[in-house]
Scaffold this motif. Structure first.
Motif, PDB file in Angstrom:
ATOM      1  N   ILE A  98     -15.504 -28.383  17.238  1.00  0.00           N
ATOM      2  CA  ILE A  98     -15.180 -27.517  18.375  1.00  0.00           C
ATOM      3  C   ILE A  98     -14.875 -28.343  19.623  1.00  0.00           C
ATOM      4  CG2 ILE A  98     -16.063 -25.678  19.881  1.00  0.00           C
ATOM      5  CD1 ILE A  98     -15.189 -24.866  16.939  1.00  0.00           C
ATOM      6  N   LYS A  99     -15.652 -29.395  19.852  1.00  0.00           N
ATOM      7  CA  LYS A  99     -15.379 -30.259  21.011  1.00  0.00           C
ATOM      8  C   LYS A  99     -13.989 -30.886  20.901  1.00  0.00           C
ATOM      9  CE  LYS A  99     -19.771 -31.846  22.886  1.00  0.00           C
ATOM     10  NZ  LYS A  99     -20.686 -32.998  22.988  1.00  0.00           N
ATOM     11  N   ASP A 100     -13.634 -31.355  19.711  1.00  0.00           N
ATOM     12  CA  ASP A 100     -12.304 -31.941  19.526  1.00  0.00           C
ATOM     13  C   ASP A 100     -11.214 -30.889  19.700  1.00  0.00           C
ATOM     14  OD1 ASP A 100     -12.852 -34.647  19.096  1.00  0.00           O
ATOM     15  OD2 ASP A 100     -11.456 -34.711  17.389  1.00  0.00           O
ATOM     16  N   TYR A 101     -11.468 -29.696  19.166  1.00  0.00           N
ATOM     17  CA  TYR A 101     -10.473 -28.628  19.244  1.00  0.00           C
ATOM     18  C   TYR A 101     -10.160 -28.276  20.708  1.00  0.00           C
ATOM     19  CZ  TYR A 101      -7.994 -24.290  18.392  1.00  0.00           C
ATOM     20  OH  TYR A 101      -7.035 -23.315  18.367  1.00  0.00           O
ATOM     21  N   TYR A 102     -11.186 -28.252  21.547  1.00  0.00           N
ATOM     22  CA  TYR A 102     -10.982 -27.878  22.949  1.00  0.00           C
ATOM     23  C   TYR A 102     -10.843 -29.091  23.874  1.00  0.00           C
ATOM     24  CZ  TYR A 102     -11.929 -23.128  21.526  1.00  0.00           C
ATOM     25  OH  TYR A 102     -11.855 -21.903  20.906  1.00  0.00           O
ATOM     26  N   SER A 103     -10.751 -30.268  23.312  1.00  0.00           N
ATOM     27  CA  SER A 103     -10.604 -31.495  24.094  1.00  0.00           C
ATOM     28  C   SER A 103      -9.259 -31.497  24.822  1.00  0.00           C
ATOM     29  CB  SER A 103     -10.725 -32.679  23.138  1.00  0.00           C
ATOM     30  OG  SER A 103      -9.962 -33.746  23.549  1.00  0.00           O
ATOM     31  N   LYS A 104      -9.212 -32.202  25.942  1.00  0.00           N
ATOM     32  CA  LYS A 104      -7.964 -32.295  26.706  1.00  0.00           C
ATOM     33  C   LYS A 104      -6.992 -33.279  26.061  1.00  0.00           C
ATOM     34  CE  LYS A 104      -9.570 -30.914  31.287  1.00  0.00           C
ATOM     35  NZ  LYS A 104     -10.861 -30.339  31.037  1.00  0.00           N
ATOM     36  N   THR A 105      -7.499 -34.177  25.236  1.00  0.00           N
ATOM     37  CA  THR A 105      -6.621 -35.152  24.573  1.00  0.00           C
ATOM     38  C   THR A 105      -6.102 -34.578  23.261  1.00  0.00           C
ATOM     39  OG1 THR A 105      -8.531 -36.195  23.524  1.00  0.00           O
ATOM     40  CG2 THR A 105      -7.774 -37.165  25.585  1.00  0.00           C
ATOM     41  N   GLU A 106      -4.892 -34.946  22.928  1.00  0.00           N
ATOM     42  CA  GLU A 106      -4.296 -34.473  21.678  1.00  0.00           C
ATOM     43  C   GLU A 106      -5.001 -35.103  20.484  1.00  0.00           C
ATOM     44  OE1 GLU A 106      -2.155 -32.060  20.677  1.00  0.00           O
ATOM     45  OE2 GLU A 106      -2.479 -31.513  22.763  1.00  0.00           O
ATOM     46  N   ASN A 107      -5.210 -34.303  19.443  1.00  0.00           N
ATOM     47  CA  ASN A 107      -5.816 -34.817  18.218  1.00  0.00           C
ATOM     48  C   ASN A 107      -5.430 -33.904  17.063  1.00  0.00           C
ATOM     49  OD1 ASN A 107      -7.974 -32.710  17.775  1.00  0.00           O
ATOM     50  ND2 ASN A 107      -8.583 -33.430  19.802  1.00  0.00           N
ATOM     51  N   LYS A 108      -5.671 -34.372  15.868  1.00  0.00           N
ATOM     52  CA  LYS A 108      -5.257 -33.638  14.666  1.00  0.00           C
ATOM     53  C   LYS A 108      -6.104 -32.392  14.407  1.00  0.00           C
ATOM     54  CE  LYS A 108      -3.209 -37.566  12.328  1.00  0.00           C
ATOM     55  NZ  LYS A 108      -3.267 -38.479  11.208  1.00  0.00           N
ATOM     56  N   SER A 144     -21.181 -25.181  20.968  1.00  0.00           N
ATOM     57  CA  SER A 144     -20.002 -24.717  20.224  1.00  0.00           C
ATOM     58  C   SER A 144     -19.629 -23.307  20.645  1.00  0.00           C
ATOM     59  CB  SER A 144     -20.268 -24.761  18.718  1.00  0.00           C
ATOM     60  OG  SER A 144     -20.510 -26.082  18.298  1.00  0.00           O
ATOM     61  N   LEU A 145     -20.619 -22.430  20.716  1.00  0.00           N
ATOM     62  CA  LEU A 145     -20.352 -21.033  21.082  1.00  0.00           C
ATOM     63  C   LEU A 145     -19.838 -20.921  22.514  1.00  0.00           C
ATOM     64  CD1 LEU A 145     -23.359 -19.298  19.308  1.00  0.00           C
ATOM     65  CD2 LEU A 145     -20.935 -19.052  18.721  1.00  0.00           C
ATOM     66  N   PHE A 146     -20.388 -21.734  23.416  1.00  0.00           N
ATOM     67  CA  PHE A 146     -19.892 -21.691  24.788  1.00  0.00           C
ATOM     68  C   PHE A 146     -18.403 -22.023  24.827  1.00  0.00           C
ATOM     69  CE2 PHE A 146     -18.612 -23.793  28.672  1.00  0.00           C
ATOM     70  CZ  PHE A 146     -18.780 -22.743  29.559  1.00  0.00           C
ATOM     71  N   LEU A 147     -18.021 -23.112  24.154  1.00  0.00           N
ATOM     72  CA  LEU A 147     -16.605 -23.509  24.145  1.00  0.00           C
ATOM     73  C   LEU A 147     -15.731 -22.447  23.475  1.00  0.00           C
ATOM     74  CD1 LEU A 147     -17.007 -27.304  23.298  1.00  0.00           C
ATOM     75  CD2 LEU A 147     -16.225 -26.315  25.465  1.00  0.00           C
ATOM     76  N   ILE A 155     -17.946 -13.567  22.904  1.00  0.00           N
ATOM     77  CA  ILE A 155     -18.999 -14.541  22.579  1.00  0.00           C
ATOM     78  C   ILE A 155     -19.949 -14.790  23.749  1.00  0.00           C
ATOM     79  CG2 ILE A 155     -19.446 -16.970  22.009  1.00  0.00           C
ATOM     80  CD1 ILE A 155     -17.082 -16.877  20.109  1.00  0.00           C
ATOM     81  N   HIS A 156     -19.430 -15.013  24.958  1.00  0.00           N
ATOM     82  CA  HIS A 156     -20.309 -15.332  26.090  1.00  0.00           C
ATOM     83  C   HIS A 156     -21.355 -14.247  26.346  1.00  0.00           C
ATOM     84  CE1 HIS A 156     -17.579 -18.633  28.043  1.00  0.00           C
ATOM     85  NE2 HIS A 156     -18.211 -19.050  26.974  1.00  0.00           N
ATOM     86  N   PRO A 157     -20.970 -12.963  26.387  1.00  0.00           N
ATOM     87  CA  PRO A 157     -22.001 -11.932  26.610  1.00  0.00           C
ATOM     88  C   PRO A 157     -23.078 -11.926  25.513  1.00  0.00           C
ATOM     89  CG  PRO A 157     -19.808 -10.999  26.921  1.00  0.00           C
ATOM     90  CD  PRO A 157     -19.624 -12.381  26.390  1.00  0.00           C
ATOM     91  N   LYS A 183     -25.714 -21.077  33.223  1.00  0.00           N
ATOM     92  CA  LYS A 183     -25.039 -21.360  34.494  1.00  0.00           C
ATOM     93  C   LYS A 183     -23.537 -21.447  34.295  1.00  0.00           C
ATOM     94  CE  LYS A 183     -28.555 -23.909  37.036  1.00  0.00           C
ATOM     95  NZ  LYS A 183     -29.055 -25.247  37.362  1.00  0.00           N
ATOM     96  N   LYS A 184     -23.118 -22.092  33.206  1.00  0.00           N
ATOM     97  CA  LYS A 184     -21.693 -22.221  32.921  1.00  0.00           C
ATOM     98  C   LYS A 184     -21.069 -20.863  32.599  1.00  0.00           C
ATOM     99  CE  LYS A 184     -20.558 -26.184  30.602  1.00  0.00           C
ATOM    100  NZ  LYS A 184     -20.710 -27.214  29.526  1.00  0.00           N
ATOM    101  N   ILE A 185     -21.816 -20.013  31.898  1.00  0.00           N
ATOM    102  CA  ILE A 185     -21.301 -18.679  31.557  1.00  0.00           C
ATOM    103  C   ILE A 185     -21.135 -17.840  32.831  1.00  0.00           C
ATOM    104  CG2 ILE A 185     -21.908 -16.461  30.475  1.00  0.00           C
ATOM    105  CD1 ILE A 185     -23.112 -18.094  28.140  1.00  0.00           C
ATOM    106  N   ASP A 186     -22.091 -17.964  33.760  1.00  0.00           N
ATOM    107  CA  ASP A 186     -22.069 -17.155  34.985  1.00  0.00           C
ATOM    108  C   ASP A 186     -20.967 -17.553  35.964  1.00  0.00           C
ATOM    109  OD1 ASP A 186     -24.139 -15.592  34.101  1.00  0.00           O
ATOM    110  OD2 ASP A 186     -25.696 -16.724  35.143  1.00  0.00           O
ATOM    111  N   LYS A 187     -20.379 -18.728  35.772  1.00  0.00           N
ATOM    112  CA  LYS A 187     -19.323 -19.167  36.716  1.00  0.00           C
ATOM    113  C   LYS A 187     -18.074 -18.345  36.572  1.00  0.00           C
ATOM    114  CE  LYS A 187     -20.597 -23.894  37.563  1.00  0.00           C
ATOM    115  NZ  LYS A 187     -20.273 -25.286  37.369  1.00  0.00           N
TER     116      LYS A 187
END
Length: 187
Positions: A98-108, A144-147, A155-157, A183-187
């Motif tokens: 999940i981190k790779d999927y949502y990463s700013k850098t391109e990846n496979k 993972s769920l946050f992303l 998902i967030h709620p 905190k991240k969800i509330d932003k």
């Protein structure tokens, strides 16, 4: 190396980083070992499956793209894993994906992780959050769920409800991670 030979080799894997890395590199250098490694990992009632999970996690940590041909197999069977020492590395691999999927850098991973794969990861992560798991799988699942929740609106709620509900009953590690995610969800 046959599946039986790999199974015997996994007896030598222990908690040391050195051993896990040695066998992870063996698998990276011999990608034909990934299918038997996964087969052993998903023999979920066998204690050796935990050692296979440790090696698989380290392999993914070193070279995540190696999982690409096996994403269907991994996501199809990961929810069957139930022994504590195997659940943690499986949850960690989900977080890597999940981190790779949502990463700013391109990846496979971005081009190979499908909607179906993500749905299975969401399902497994919520199971780890709801079930009586140790803190590590819950922490990986929260991340993972946050992303995923940035893309999938419901998902967030749901995650916030679980975090608030379980907050008082959990460890200080869970509470710290939960506060951070809330905190991240509330932003």
């Amino acid at each position: 190396m046959t599946k039986d030979q790999l199974y015997k080799e996994l007896n030598y894997v222990n908690h040391s980083r050195e051993k896990r890395l040695f066998y992870a590199n063996l698998v990276i250098d011999n990608p034909e070992l990934i299918p038997p490694l996964l087969e052993i990992l998903f023999t979920v009632d066998d204690k050796i499956s935990c050692r296979a999970a440790w090696v698989f996690e380290f392999m993914c940590g070193e070279k995540l793209e190696a999982i690409i041909p096996y994403l269907d197999t991994f996501t199809e069977h990961m929810s069957k894993v139930h022994l504590d020492p195997a659940v943690r590395p499986v949850a960690k691999v989900c977080e890597y994906l999940i981190k790779d999927y949502y990463s700013k850098t391109e990846n496979k991973i971005k081009t190979h992780l499908t909607q179906t794969h993500k749905e299975k990861i969401v399902e497994a992560c919520f199971d780890w959050m709801i079930n009586d798991e140790k803190i590590a799988p819950k922490a990986y699942a929260m991340n993972s769920l946050f992303l995923l929740g940035n893309e999938i609106d419901w998902i967030h709620p749901e995650l916030a409800i679980i975090l608030k509900r379980d907050y008082q009953m959990q460890s200080s590690g869970f509470k710290a991670r939960a506060r951070h995610i809330l905190k991240k969800i509330d932003k």
